[in-house]
Design a protein around this motif. Structure first.
Motif, PDB file in Angstrom:
ATOM      1  N   ALA A 179       0.187  -7.299  -4.429  1.00 23.83           N
ATOM      2  CA  ALA A 179      -0.962  -6.585  -4.985  1.00 23.83           C
ATOM      3  C   ALA A 179      -0.927  -5.108  -4.606  1.00 23.83           C
ATOM      4  N   GLN A 180      -0.521  -4.824  -3.376  1.00 21.50           N
ATOM      5  CA  GLN A 180      -0.414  -3.428  -2.944  1.00 21.50           C
ATOM      6  C   GLN A 180       0.679  -2.696  -3.714  1.00 21.50           C
TER       7      GLN A 180
ATOM      8  N   GLN B  61      -0.605  -1.884  -7.159  1.00 17.00           N
ATOM      9  CA  GLN B  61      -1.544  -0.766  -7.086  1.00 17.00           C
ATOM     10  C   GLN B  61      -0.794   0.554  -6.920  1.00 17.00           C
TER      11      GLN B  61
ATOM     12  N   GLN C 238       0.737   1.470 -10.260  1.00 14.90           N
ATOM     13  CA  GLN C 238      -0.263   1.937 -11.213  1.00 14.90           C
ATOM     14  C   GLN C 238      -0.688   3.365 -10.904  1.00 14.90           C
ATOM     15  N   GLN C 239      -0.762   3.717  -9.646  1.00 13.76           N
ATOM     16  CA  GLN C 239      -1.161   5.066  -9.266  1.00 13.76           C
ATOM     17  C   GLN C 239      -0.048   6.083  -9.525  1.00 13.76           C
TER      18      GLN C 239
END
Length: 61
Positions: free
Chosen positions: A39-40, A43, A46-47
């Motif tokens: 999940a990290q 993220q 995506q950033q």
């Protein structure tokens, strides 16, 4: 502790459900950790996306 009683204690420990329960708990913790890391990573990816870059290609001859 004599060899016979030690062997008896080990066989009682291994025949109980405790080693299996410990293994399941360890696998559960490893799975949770892998899910959190995944999940990290999603993220972070995506950033890092910058949609305005790479859309145009300027070529001069």
């Amino acid at each position: 502790m004599s060899g016979i009683s030690l062997n008896s204690a080990y066989s009682q420990f291994s025949s109980s459900g405790l080693p299996q329960a410990i293994g399941i708990m360890m696998l559960s913790k490893a799975k949770e950790s892998a899910e959190l890391q995944g999940a990290q990573m999603v993220q972070m990816m995506q950033q890092s996306v910058q949609p305005h870059l790479g859309g145009n290609l300027d070529i001069r001859a």
